[in-house]
Design an enzyme around this catalytic site. Structure first.
Site, mmCIF file in Angstrom:
data_model
loop_
_atom_site.group_PDB
_atom_site.id
_atom_site.type_symbol
_atom_site.label_atom_id
_atom_site.label_comp_id
_atom_site.label_asym_id
_atom_site.label_seq_id
_atom_site.Cartn_x
_atom_site.Cartn_y
_atom_site.Cartn_z
ATOM 1 C CB THR A 164 -0.882 -0.002 1.273
ATOM 2 O OG1 THR A 164 -1.734 -1.147 1.231
ATOM 3 C CG2 THR A 164 -1.748 1.251 1.363
ATOM 4 C CB ALA A 167 9.851 0.831 3.652
ATOM 5 N N GLY A 174 0.894 4.769 5.810
ATOM 6 C CA GLY A 174 -0.414 4.762 5.135
ATOM 7 C C GLY A 174 -1.476 4.024 5.930
ATOM 8 C CB SER A 180 2.586 7.452 -3.060
ATOM 9 O OG SER A 180 3.746 7.510 -2.267
ATOM 10 C CB THR A 181 6.398 3.511 -3.544
ATOM 11 O OG1 THR A 181 6.806 4.639 -2.774
ATOM 12 C CG2 THR A 181 7.548 3.041 -4.414
ATOM 13 C CD GLU A 198 1.554 -1.742 4.482
ATOM 14 O OE1 GLU A 198 1.296 -0.892 3.631
ATOM 15 O OE2 GLU A 198 2.286 -1.515 5.457
ATOM 16 N N GLY A 235 3.807 1.742 7.785
ATOM 17 C CA GLY A 235 2.514 2.079 8.380
ATOM 18 C C GLY A 235 2.139 3.538 8.223
HETATM 19 C C1 5RP Z 1 1.601 2.045 4.206
HETATM 20 C C2 5RP Z 1 3.078 1.855 4.179
HETATM 21 C C3 5RP Z 1 3.824 2.398 3.015
HETATM 22 O O1 5RP Z 1 4.559 1.377 2.435
HETATM 23 C C4 5RP Z 1 4.747 3.485 3.479
HETATM 24 O O2 5RP Z 1 3.998 4.443 4.210
HETATM 25 C C5 5RP Z 1 5.440 4.160 2.289
HETATM 26 O O3 5RP Z 1 4.514 4.897 1.576
HETATM 27 P P1 5RP Z 1 4.866 5.688 0.255
HETATM 28 O O4 5RP Z 1 5.186 4.691 -0.792
HETATM 29 O O5 5RP Z 1 3.603 6.472 -0.028
HETATM 30 O O6 5RP Z 1 6.033 6.607 0.549
HETATM 31 O O7 5RP Z 1 3.673 1.277 5.051
HETATM 32 O O8 5RP Z 1 1.036 1.610 5.409
#
Ligand code: 5RP
Length: 231
Positions: free
Chosen positions: A36, A91, A105, A38-39, A111, A103
């Site tokens: 989960t 991450a 997100g 944006s990446t 996850e 976490g």
């Molecule tokens: C969501 C996560 C995501 O992997 C983490 O927050 C990285 O997010 P992004 O890719 O948006 O930088 O752990 O619970």
């Protein structure tokens, strides 16, 4: 993706780069574990190009499920799957041993559940996520609401300041109906022991340290391109 030497890639472009690079770990005929964030959203968009070659995905959040399904990728219930060859996720921090904080997100519980089904955890991250010691990013901890204050006091005893995560002025409610504490001021020098300890505290659903389920590989998006780190 290319960029003129004078124009560094943005963080979002680095995320897109590693999202695309992660396709090399997706095996035809398999079900892939999907994280989960944006990446991962870039990874999901890239995965659409392979949708005819894979059986589908197990998803770690309502948001990822919606994105996968909108692209025509079948989403399987985690209970319908015994093993996954690979789980691909972002991450918030990753250290030199492949230990992570996750976490940001709010999806950390699912996850960890999907990651536990997988033989390999492929972390996709831009270079800003690489750290020497975990804890600079406030540590997300999913908690049962009635335990939030006693868990906050336990973190205070370790030198951390726990803050209830809010959304629109109200406690954020996770996909699992629980709350998130974000713990500031920690230096997590022993991630394995720390994760085991916090897991024991009554009311903790999931601690955002991924040490027992660390990354096997990290695709790191840097100004020089994608670096592959093996752990
Ligand atoms: C969501 C996560 C995501 O992997 C983490 O927050 C990285 O997010 P992004 O890719 O948006 O930088 O752990 O619970």
């Amino acid at each position: 993706m290319t960029s003129p030497a004078s124009t560094p890639l943005t963080q979002d472009q680095l995320k897109a780069l590693v999202g695309q690079a992660a396709l090399q770990y997706v095996l035809p005929g398999e079900i892939v574990g999907v994280g989960t964030g944006s990446t991962v959203n870039h990874f999901i968009d890239a995965l659409a190009s392979m949708k005819g070659q894979i059986k589908g995905a197990v998803s770690s959040s309502v948001a990822s499920t919606a994105r996968l399904q909108a692209l025509g990728i079948a989403v399987f219930d985690a209970n319908a799957v015994e093993r996954l060859a690979v789980y691909i996720d972002g991450a918030d921090e990753i250290d030199g041993r492949g230990y992570m904080v996750k976490g940001g997100g709010a999806a950390l519980t699912r996850e960890k559940i999907v990651a536990a089904l997988a033989e390999r955890f492929v972390c996709i991250a831009d270079a800003s996520k690489q750290v020497a010691v975990l804890g600079g990013f406030p540590l997300p901890v999913e908690v049962i609401p009635m335990a939030a204050q006693q868990i906050a006091r336990r973190f205070a005893a370790l030198g951390g300041q726990a803050r209830l995560r809010l959304k629109d002025g109200q406690p954020l409610v996770t996909d699992n109906g629980q709350h998130i504490l974000d713990v500031h001021g920690l230096q997590i020098t022993e991630p394995l022991a720390f994760e085991s300890e916090v897991n024991q505290w009554p009311g903790v659903v999931t601690v955002g340290v991924f040490a027992h389920q660390k990354a096997s590989v990290c695709l790191l998006g840097t100004a020089e391109g994608v670096q592959t780190l093996q752990f």
